[in-house]
Design a protein around this motif. Sequence first.
Motif, PDB file in Angstrom:
ATOM      1  N   TRP A   1      36.719  52.464  31.796  1.00  0.00           N
ATOM      2  CA  TRP A   1      37.234  53.689  31.189  1.00  0.00           C
ATOM      3  C   TRP A   1      38.701  53.901  31.571  1.00  0.00           C
ATOM      4  O   TRP A   1      39.554  54.152  30.722  1.00  0.00           O
ATOM      5  CB  TRP A   1      36.387  54.881  31.619  1.00  0.00           C
ATOM      6  CG  TRP A   1      36.975  56.212  31.275  1.00  0.00           C
ATOM      7  CD1 TRP A   1      37.621  57.069  32.126  1.00  0.00           C
ATOM      8  CD2 TRP A   1      36.981  56.850  29.992  1.00  0.00           C
ATOM      9  NE1 TRP A   1      38.025  58.181  31.452  1.00  0.00           N
ATOM     10  CE2 TRP A   1      37.646  58.084  30.148  1.00  0.00           C
ATOM     11  CE3 TRP A   1      36.493  56.499  28.747  1.00  0.00           C
ATOM     12  CZ2 TRP A   1      37.838  58.961  29.082  1.00  0.00           C
ATOM     13  CZ3 TRP A   1      36.681  57.374  27.687  1.00  0.00           C
ATOM     14  CH2 TRP A   1      37.343  58.584  27.862  1.00  0.00           C
ATOM     15  N   ARG A   2      38.990  53.760  32.848  1.00  0.00           N
ATOM     16  CA  ARG A   2      40.353  54.016  33.340  1.00  0.00           C
ATOM     17  C   ARG A   2      41.366  52.985  32.850  1.00  0.00           C
ATOM     18  O   ARG A   2      42.540  53.312  32.679  1.00  0.00           O
ATOM     19  CB  ARG A   2      40.351  54.039  34.864  1.00  0.00           C
ATOM     20  CG  ARG A   2      39.649  55.235  35.439  1.00  0.00           C
ATOM     21  CD  ARG A   2      39.688  55.202  36.946  1.00  0.00           C
ATOM     22  NE  ARG A   2      39.002  56.363  37.499  1.00  0.00           N
ATOM     23  CZ  ARG A   2      38.494  56.403  38.709  1.00  0.00           C
ATOM     24  NH1 ARG A   2      38.601  55.356  39.516  1.00  0.00           N
ATOM     25  NH2 ARG A   2      37.887  57.490  39.144  1.00  0.00           N
TER      26      ARG A   2
ATOM     27  N   ARG B   1      40.152  53.059  20.829  1.00  0.00           N
ATOM     28  CA  ARG B   1      39.754  54.472  20.889  1.00  0.00           C
ATOM     29  C   ARG B   1      39.431  54.892  22.312  1.00  0.00           C
ATOM     30  O   ARG B   1      39.773  56.003  22.733  1.00  0.00           O
ATOM     31  CB  ARG B   1      38.562  54.720  19.962  1.00  0.00           C
ATOM     32  CG  ARG B   1      38.964  54.655  18.489  1.00  0.00           C
ATOM     33  CD  ARG B   1      37.812  54.818  17.518  1.00  0.00           C
ATOM     34  NE  ARG B   1      36.845  55.831  17.912  1.00  0.00           N
ATOM     35  CZ  ARG B   1      35.557  55.773  17.589  1.00  0.00           C
ATOM     36  NH1 ARG B   1      35.086  54.771  16.887  1.00  0.00           N
ATOM     37  NH2 ARG B   1      34.740  56.731  17.963  1.00  0.00           N
ATOM     38  N   VAL B   2      38.769  54.016  23.061  1.00  0.00           N
ATOM     39  CA  VAL B   2      38.471  54.315  24.464  1.00  0.00           C
ATOM     40  C   VAL B   2      39.777  54.470  25.230  1.00  0.00           C
ATOM     41  O   VAL B   2      39.936  55.387  26.034  1.00  0.00           O
ATOM     42  CB  VAL B   2      37.586  53.221  25.095  1.00  0.00           C
ATOM     43  CG1 VAL B   2      37.390  53.470  26.585  1.00  0.00           C
ATOM     44  CG2 VAL B   2      36.238  53.138  24.393  1.00  0.00           C
TER      45      VAL B   2
ATOM     46  N   PHE C   1      33.628  55.578  24.107  1.00  0.00           N
ATOM     47  CA  PHE C   1      33.206  55.023  25.392  1.00  0.00           C
ATOM     48  C   PHE C   1      31.683  54.982  25.486  1.00  0.00           C
ATOM     49  O   PHE C   1      31.126  54.028  26.015  1.00  0.00           O
ATOM     50  CB  PHE C   1      33.783  55.814  26.563  1.00  0.00           C
ATOM     51  CG  PHE C   1      33.371  55.244  27.888  1.00  0.00           C
ATOM     52  CD1 PHE C   1      33.898  54.050  28.338  1.00  0.00           C
ATOM     53  CD2 PHE C   1      32.424  55.883  28.677  1.00  0.00           C
ATOM     54  CE1 PHE C   1      33.499  53.497  29.555  1.00  0.00           C
ATOM     55  CE2 PHE C   1      32.020  55.346  29.889  1.00  0.00           C
ATOM     56  CZ  PHE C   1      32.567  54.151  30.333  1.00  0.00           C
ATOM     57  N   THR C   2      31.016  55.982  24.965  1.00  0.00           N
ATOM     58  CA  THR C   2      29.555  55.992  24.968  1.00  0.00           C
ATOM     59  C   THR C   2      29.010  54.787  24.206  1.00  0.00           C
ATOM     60  O   THR C   2      28.080  54.115  24.670  1.00  0.00           O
ATOM     61  CB  THR C   2      29.020  57.305  24.354  1.00  0.00           C
ATOM     62  OG1 THR C   2      29.465  58.397  25.156  1.00  0.00           O
ATOM     63  CG2 THR C   2      27.510  57.314  24.273  1.00  0.00           C
TER      64      THR C   2
ATOM     65  N   GLY D   1      41.209  57.775  25.179  1.00  0.00           N
ATOM     66  CA  GLY D   1      40.407  58.847  25.763  1.00  0.00           C
ATOM     67  C   GLY D   1      39.241  59.330  24.931  1.00  0.00           C
ATOM     68  O   GLY D   1      38.688  60.403  25.207  1.00  0.00           O
ATOM     69  N   ASP D   2      38.824  58.561  23.938  1.00  0.00           N
ATOM     70  CA  ASP D   2      37.711  58.951  23.064  1.00  0.00           C
ATOM     71  C   ASP D   2      36.388  58.732  23.796  1.00  0.00           C
ATOM     72  O   ASP D   2      35.932  57.608  23.971  1.00  0.00           O
ATOM     73  CB  ASP D   2      37.761  58.131  21.784  1.00  0.00           C
ATOM     74  CG  ASP D   2      36.733  58.546  20.750  1.00  0.00           C
ATOM     75  OD1 ASP D   2      35.630  58.997  21.139  1.00  0.00           O
ATOM     76  OD2 ASP D   2      37.012  58.392  19.556  1.00  0.00           O
ATOM     77  N   ARG D   3      35.764  59.811  24.214  1.00  0.00           N
ATOM     78  CA  ARG D   3      34.517  59.735  24.974  1.00  0.00           C
ATOM     79  C   ARG D   3      33.352  59.220  24.138  1.00  0.00           C
ATOM     80  O   ARG D   3      32.474  58.531  24.654  1.00  0.00           O
ATOM     81  CB  ARG D   3      34.178  61.089  25.582  1.00  0.00           C
ATOM     82  CG  ARG D   3      35.146  61.457  26.678  1.00  0.00           C
ATOM     83  CD  ARG D   3      34.903  62.843  27.207  1.00  0.00           C
ATOM     84  NE  ARG D   3      35.965  63.191  28.134  1.00  0.00           N
ATOM     85  CZ  ARG D   3      35.771  63.667  29.339  1.00  0.00           C
ATOM     86  NH1 ARG D   3      34.560  63.889  29.770  1.00  0.00           N
ATOM     87  NH2 ARG D   3      36.796  63.947  30.103  1.00  0.00           N
ATOM     88  N   ASP D   4      33.337  59.549  22.866  1.00  0.00           N
ATOM     89  CA  ASP D   4      32.270  59.036  21.992  1.00  0.00           C
ATOM     90  C   ASP D   4      32.372  57.519  21.864  1.00  0.00           C
ATOM     91  O   ASP D   4      31.355  56.813  21.894  1.00  0.00           O
ATOM     92  CB  ASP D   4      32.323  59.693  20.609  1.00  0.00           C
ATOM     93  CG  ASP D   4      31.962  61.168  20.653  1.00  0.00           C
ATOM     94  OD1 ASP D   4      31.179  61.569  21.541  1.00  0.00           O
ATOM     95  OD2 ASP D   4      32.465  61.922  19.796  1.00  0.00           O
TER      96      ASP D   4
ATOM     97  N   TYR E   1      29.801  51.726  26.323  1.00  0.00           N
ATOM     98  CA  TYR E   1      28.905  51.733  27.479  1.00  0.00           C
ATOM     99  C   TYR E   1      27.535  51.182  27.095  1.00  0.00           C
ATOM    100  O   TYR E   1      27.010  50.284  27.747  1.00  0.00           O
ATOM    101  CB  TYR E   1      28.787  53.156  28.025  1.00  0.00           C
ATOM    102  CG  TYR E   1      27.899  53.265  29.233  1.00  0.00           C
ATOM    103  CD1 TYR E   1      28.435  53.226  30.507  1.00  0.00           C
ATOM    104  CD2 TYR E   1      26.518  53.434  29.101  1.00  0.00           C
ATOM    105  CE1 TYR E   1      27.627  53.331  31.633  1.00  0.00           C
ATOM    106  CE2 TYR E   1      25.705  53.538  30.208  1.00  0.00           C
ATOM    107  CZ  TYR E   1      26.266  53.492  31.474  1.00  0.00           C
ATOM    108  OH  TYR E   1      25.457  53.585  32.579  1.00  0.00           O
TER     109      TYR E   1
END
Length: 64
Positions: free
Chosen positions: A49-50, A3-4, A12-13, A7-10, A16
């Motif tokens: 992330w990248r 998912r990351v 990634f959170t 591009g799924d920011r949630d 993280y």
Amino acid sequence: MARVGHGDRDAFTVLYDAVVATVFGIVVKVVRDRAQSQEVAQEVMINLWRQAARYRPEQCTVKT
């Protein structure tokens, strides 16, 4: 990570929150300067992330 990688920011959170303490702990042991370690850890997380789309779970775990 999949998912990351999409591009799924949630996602990634969540990632993280799961790994940042470990990343920072390793960086502090290598760099030995807390302020600089924060910057390096931030760069590691940005690179995570990248590069997330390149992750292959059959080759290693996320933490490695």
